[in-house]
Design an enzyme around this catalytic site. Structure first.
Site, short mmCIF file in Angstrom:
data_model
loop_
_atom_site.label_atom_id
_atom_site.label_comp_id
_atom_site.label_asym_id
_atom_site.label_seq_id
_atom_site.Cartn_x
_atom_site.Cartn_y
_atom_site.Cartn_z
CG ASP A 84 -2.02 0.99 1.21
OD1 ASP A 84 -2.55 1.25 0.11
OD2 ASP A 84 -2.37 1.52 2.28
CG HIS A 85 -0.66 4.96 0.67
ND1 HIS A 85 -1.02 6.10 -0.03
CD2 HIS A 85 -1.77 4.59 1.34
CE1 HIS A 85 -2.28 6.40 0.21
NE2 HIS A 85 -2.77 5.49 1.02
CG HIS A 183 -4.59 8.50 4.63
ND1 HIS A 183 -4.43 9.24 3.49
CD2 HIS A 183 -4.78 7.23 4.22
CE1 HIS A 183 -4.50 8.45 2.43
NE2 HIS A 183 -4.71 7.21 2.85
CG HIS A 211 -6.94 5.22 0.30
ND1 HIS A 211 -5.58 5.27 0.09
CD2 HIS A 211 -7.40 4.23 -0.52
CE1 HIS A 211 -5.22 4.36 -0.82
NE2 HIS A 211 -6.32 3.73 -1.19
N GLY A 212 -8.68 6.29 4.16
CA GLY A 212 -9.03 7.11 5.31
C GLY A 212 -10.37 6.76 5.92
CB SER A 214 -9.93 4.93 10.71
OG SER A 214 -9.32 3.70 10.38
CB VAL A 234 -9.76 -0.17 8.01
CG1 VAL A 234 -9.85 0.15 9.50
CG2 VAL A 234 -11.12 -0.02 7.35
CB THR A 236 -6.39 5.29 12.15
OG1 THR A 236 -5.40 5.88 11.29
CG2 THR A 236 -6.37 6.02 13.48
#
Length: 283
Positions: A84-85, A183, A211-212, A214, A234, A236
């Site tokens: 990822d990323h 994020h 994305h982000g 959470s 997911v 955080t």
């Protein structure tokens, strides 16, 4: 069971108007917790290792990747492994040999033309290795190591026409879109732009990724899945569950020194968090 690919799981989810949960893992406890949560629901899941997680592990990809592969192969449910990323081309080129079936190549911080060129080159190489490729257009804020970005700032959101051209010209298999999440949010206060998501879903012909997640409430997440999101990232939320449980345990047991006691509590908390999210997404 044998590893499956992220592409298989996302394609299946998109066809059933559900979403596959993709969890970022940092420790072996993360791996075990996510697999346990998925097994409790007899649901597929994606284990994700981010470039930042690799940096945390002294820059070495293989130890965590090998652990994830073994856990996936012993799982009673389908598990995919996703890198990822990724911004480092060197890390990208380690993916296939480390057991990953997919990669998210992240050049979203670059101007459009540079993002497209870098992503096209990465996708060409990744496809030659049999890897499924995700990219990002617009920018989901809050990623470690980048300047803070307001998810509601002008230019942060993904433009549908630009997204259609980007997907066609880059050759990616899925697109992470910026629709209001960020994020590393520790409070679930993000409001998604569902009208924009609807336009993206009807304009872009590859699965969409959020994305982000959470920082997004349950009702917002389920609406996003109904609106076309097929993969939900997911990270955080697991760390909040783990850290909170460990803090509570150590406060109640200040004499504790055996790390298995508090790591076990943290692992159980993460398994519960993973289960709740997987169930929410309709898997």
């Amino acid at each position: 069971m044998p590893l499956v690919t992220t592409g298989e799981l996302v394609t299946r989810a998109a066809a059933t108007r559900s979403a596959v949960a993709a969890f970022n893992i940092i420790t072996l406890e993360h791996v075990e917790a996510v697999v346990a949560g998925a097994e409790s629901l007899d649901a597929p899941v994606v284990l994700q290792v981010s470039e930042n997680a690799v940096k945390f592990r002294y820059g070495s990809l293989l130890p965590l990747a090998r652990a994830a592969v073994v856990a996936a192969e012993r799982a009673a449910v389908p598990v995919a492994l996703h890198l990822d990323h990724v911004q480092s081309d060197d890390l990208l080129r380690q993916a296939a040999d480390a057991g990953f079936g997919s990669v998210m190549y992240d050049a979203a911080h670059l101007p459009y033309a540079e993002n497209l060129a870098a992503t096209r080159a990465a996708a060409d190489w990744a496809h030659s290795q049999g890897l499924w490729v995700e990219a990002e257009l617009g920018e989901v804020g809050g990623k470690q190591g980048r300047p803070a970005l307001d998810a509601h700032a002008p230019g942060a959101r993904t433009d549908p026409a630009e997204a259609r051209a980007f997907v066609a010209d880059s050759g990616v298999d899925a697109l992470a879109v910026a629709v209001g999440s960020a994020h590393a949010m520790t409070r679930r206060t993000a409001t998604l732009d569902h009208d924009l998501l609807k336009r993206l879903a009807t304009t872009v012909d590859v699965p969409l990724v959020l994305h982000g997640s959470s920082g997004v409430r349950d009702d917002e997440l389920t609406a996003a899945v109904a609106g076309g999101i097929a993969k939900v990232n997911v990270g955080t939320a697991l760390n909040i569950a783990m850290t909170g449980a460990i803090r509570e345990f150590l406060a109640a047991h200040p004499e504790a020194v055996d790390s298995r006691t508090y790591l076990g509590v943290g692992r159980d908390a993460m398994a519960g968090a993973a289960r709740r999210i997987i169930q929410l997404l309709g898997r």
